[in-house]
Design a protein around this motif. Structure first.
Motif, PDB file in Angstrom:
ATOM      1  N   THR A  28       7.994  -8.222  28.073  1.00  0.00           N
ATOM      2  CA  THR A  28       8.598  -9.067  28.857  1.00  0.00           C
ATOM      3  C   THR A  28       7.319 -10.132  29.292  1.00  0.00           C
ATOM      4  OG1 THR A  28       8.326  -7.853  30.695  1.00  0.00           O
ATOM      5  CG2 THR A  28       9.763  -7.322  30.205  1.00  0.00           C
ATOM      6  N   ARG A  29       6.778 -10.401  28.686  1.00  0.00           N
ATOM      7  CA  ARG A  29       5.482 -11.356  28.987  1.00  0.00           C
ATOM      8  C   ARG A  29       4.930 -11.786  30.147  1.00  0.00           C
ATOM      9  NH1 ARG A  29       9.281 -14.928  26.283  1.00  0.00           N
ATOM     10  NH2 ARG A  29       9.928 -15.166  28.386  1.00  0.00           N
ATOM     11  N   GLY A  30       4.853  -9.505  30.606  1.00  0.00           N
ATOM     12  CA  GLY A  30       4.086  -9.304  31.811  1.00  0.00           C
ATOM     13  C   GLY A  30       4.525  -9.442  33.324  1.00  0.00           C
ATOM     14  N   THR A  60      15.168 -17.985  16.152  1.00  0.00           N
ATOM     15  CA  THR A  60      14.026 -18.388  17.915  1.00  0.00           C
ATOM     16  C   THR A  60      13.925 -17.554  18.170  1.00  0.00           C
ATOM     17  OG1 THR A  60      15.492 -18.927  18.998  1.00  0.00           O
ATOM     18  CG2 THR A  60      14.946 -20.900  17.130  1.00  0.00           C
ATOM     19  N   LEU A  61      14.857 -15.533  18.686  1.00  0.00           N
ATOM     20  CA  LEU A  61      14.805 -15.604  19.935  1.00  0.00           C
ATOM     21  C   LEU A  61      13.562 -14.403  19.958  1.00  0.00           C
ATOM     22  CD1 LEU A  61      18.514 -15.095  21.326  1.00  0.00           C
ATOM     23  CD2 LEU A  61      16.203 -16.413  22.589  1.00  0.00           C
ATOM     24  N   SER A  62      13.365 -13.334  20.637  1.00  0.00           N
ATOM     25  CA  SER A  62      12.475 -12.629  20.243  1.00  0.00           C
ATOM     26  C   SER A  62      13.333 -11.076  19.295  1.00  0.00           C
ATOM     27  CB  SER A  62      11.875 -11.556  21.421  1.00  0.00           C
ATOM     28  OG  SER A  62      12.311 -10.995  21.929  1.00  0.00           O
ATOM     29  N   PRO A  63      12.640 -10.051  18.834  1.00  0.00           N
ATOM     30  CA  PRO A  63      13.794  -9.378  18.327  1.00  0.00           C
ATOM     31  C   PRO A  63      14.567  -8.643  19.435  1.00  0.00           C
ATOM     32  CG  PRO A  63      10.998  -9.820  17.268  1.00  0.00           C
ATOM     33  CD  PRO A  63      11.242  -9.944  18.480  1.00  0.00           C
ATOM     34  N   LEU A  69      21.847  -9.309  22.178  1.00  0.00           N
ATOM     35  CA  LEU A  69      22.568 -10.016  21.952  1.00  0.00           C
ATOM     36  C   LEU A  69      23.600  -9.714  20.851  1.00  0.00           C
ATOM     37  CD1 LEU A  69      21.578 -13.868  20.947  1.00  0.00           C
ATOM     38  CD2 LEU A  69      23.129 -13.065  22.845  1.00  0.00           C
ATOM     39  N   GLY A  70      22.846  -8.493  19.832  1.00  0.00           N
ATOM     40  CA  GLY A  70      23.760  -8.412  18.307  1.00  0.00           C
ATOM     41  C   GLY A  70      24.842  -6.972  18.955  1.00  0.00           C
ATOM     42  N   LEU A  71      24.140  -6.081  19.659  1.00  0.00           N
ATOM     43  CA  LEU A  71      25.162  -5.270  20.633  1.00  0.00           C
ATOM     44  C   LEU A  71      25.741  -6.203  21.757  1.00  0.00           C
ATOM     45  CD1 LEU A  71      22.098  -2.429  21.579  1.00  0.00           C
ATOM     46  CD2 LEU A  71      24.038  -2.110  19.597  1.00  0.00           C
ATOM     47  N   CYS A  72      25.917  -6.969  21.781  1.00  0.00           N
ATOM     48  CA  CYS A  72      27.008  -7.350  23.037  1.00  0.00           C
ATOM     49  C   CYS A  72      28.081  -7.939  21.898  1.00  0.00           C
ATOM     50  CB  CYS A  72      26.792  -7.787  23.920  1.00  0.00           C
ATOM     51  SG  CYS A  72      25.377  -7.287  25.342  1.00  0.00           S
ATOM     52  N   LEU A  96      14.651  -8.724  30.205  1.00  0.00           N
ATOM     53  CA  LEU A  96      15.211  -8.925  28.680  1.00  0.00           C
ATOM     54  C   LEU A  96      17.011  -9.750  28.985  1.00  0.00           C
ATOM     55  CD1 LEU A  96      13.955  -6.631  26.492  1.00  0.00           C
ATOM     56  CD2 LEU A  96      13.167  -8.709  26.550  1.00  0.00           C
ATOM     57  N   ILE A  97      17.463  -9.257  29.848  1.00  0.00           N
ATOM     58  CA  ILE A  97      18.992 -10.231  29.894  1.00  0.00           C
ATOM     59  C   ILE A  97      18.794 -10.849  31.000  1.00  0.00           C
ATOM     60  CG2 ILE A  97      21.464  -8.895  31.040  1.00  0.00           C
ATOM     61  CD1 ILE A  97      20.902  -6.192  30.650  1.00  0.00           C
ATOM     62  N   GLY A  98      18.333 -11.027  31.957  1.00  0.00           N
ATOM     63  CA  GLY A  98      18.167 -12.094  32.463  1.00  0.00           C
ATOM     64  C   GLY A  98      17.362 -13.442  31.821  1.00  0.00           C
ATOM     65  N   ASP A  99      16.542 -13.298  30.953  1.00  0.00           N
ATOM     66  CA  ASP A  99      16.288 -14.332  30.247  1.00  0.00           C
ATOM     67  C   ASP A  99      17.575 -14.810  29.183  1.00  0.00           C
ATOM     68  OD1 ASP A  99      13.501 -13.988  31.174  1.00  0.00           O
ATOM     69  OD2 ASP A  99      12.907 -12.719  28.829  1.00  0.00           O
ATOM     70  N   LEU A 100      17.925 -14.091  28.814  1.00  0.00           N
ATOM     71  CA  LEU A 100      19.559 -14.042  27.793  1.00  0.00           C
ATOM     72  C   LEU A 100      20.506 -15.267  28.615  1.00  0.00           C
ATOM     73  CD1 LEU A 100      19.782 -11.177  25.859  1.00  0.00           C
ATOM     74  CD2 LEU A 100      18.932 -13.496  25.279  1.00  0.00           C
TER      75      LEU A 100
END
Length: 133
Positions: A28-30, A60-63, A69-72, A96-100
């Motif tokens: 989450t980059r801190g 381009t996204l983190s794993p 994304l793959g799950l959704c 992470l969801i907030g980033d997406l």
């Protein structure tokens, strides 16, 4: 007797079977929260947007973002399901969801609060009225 770090048995301290270990704050980059996190309760559904099908996002996204994304893409997933599938803390998954959401790759459907649901007695009266027709 002075400590000699070269004398340590590295096989005792490292486990190759465990794979790489990444701390949640690194994912989450801190950050420990996200601006839209208050809307992400455990049963909120996360749905992939059509723009998420572009293969460039997987590169381009983190794993972790790509995994969400793959799950959704297959079907809507709740925040709790995503946290369980990723084996991550719910707080990390919310960030992470907030980033997406910010990237407009997913949208979140919140459940209807119980206070906004119609009263059961009103529904029964409607059903009784329909049966009377």
């Amino acid at each position: 007797m002075p400590f000699d770090p070269s004398a340590l048995d590295h096989a005792h301290w490292f486990d190759d079977d465990a794979g790489p270990v990444v701390r949640p704050y690194a994912m989450t980059r801190g950050r420990t929260s996200h601006a839209g996190q208050h809307r992400l309760d455990l049963i909120a559904l996360v749905v992939a947007e059509p723009a998420a099908d572009d293969p460039v996002w997987d590169m381009t996204l983190s794993p972790e973002h790509a995994h969400i994304l793959g799950l959704c893409r297959g079907r809507p997933q709740s925040v709790a399901e995503l946290a369980a599938d990723l084996d991550l803390a719910v707080g990390v998954v919310r960030v992470l969801i907030g980033d997406l959401v910010d990237e407009e790759l997913v949208h979140v459907t919140r459940p209807v609060p119980p206070a906004e649901l119609p009263d059961e007695s009103i529904l029964r009266e409607v059903i009784d009225g329909l049966r009377a027709l």
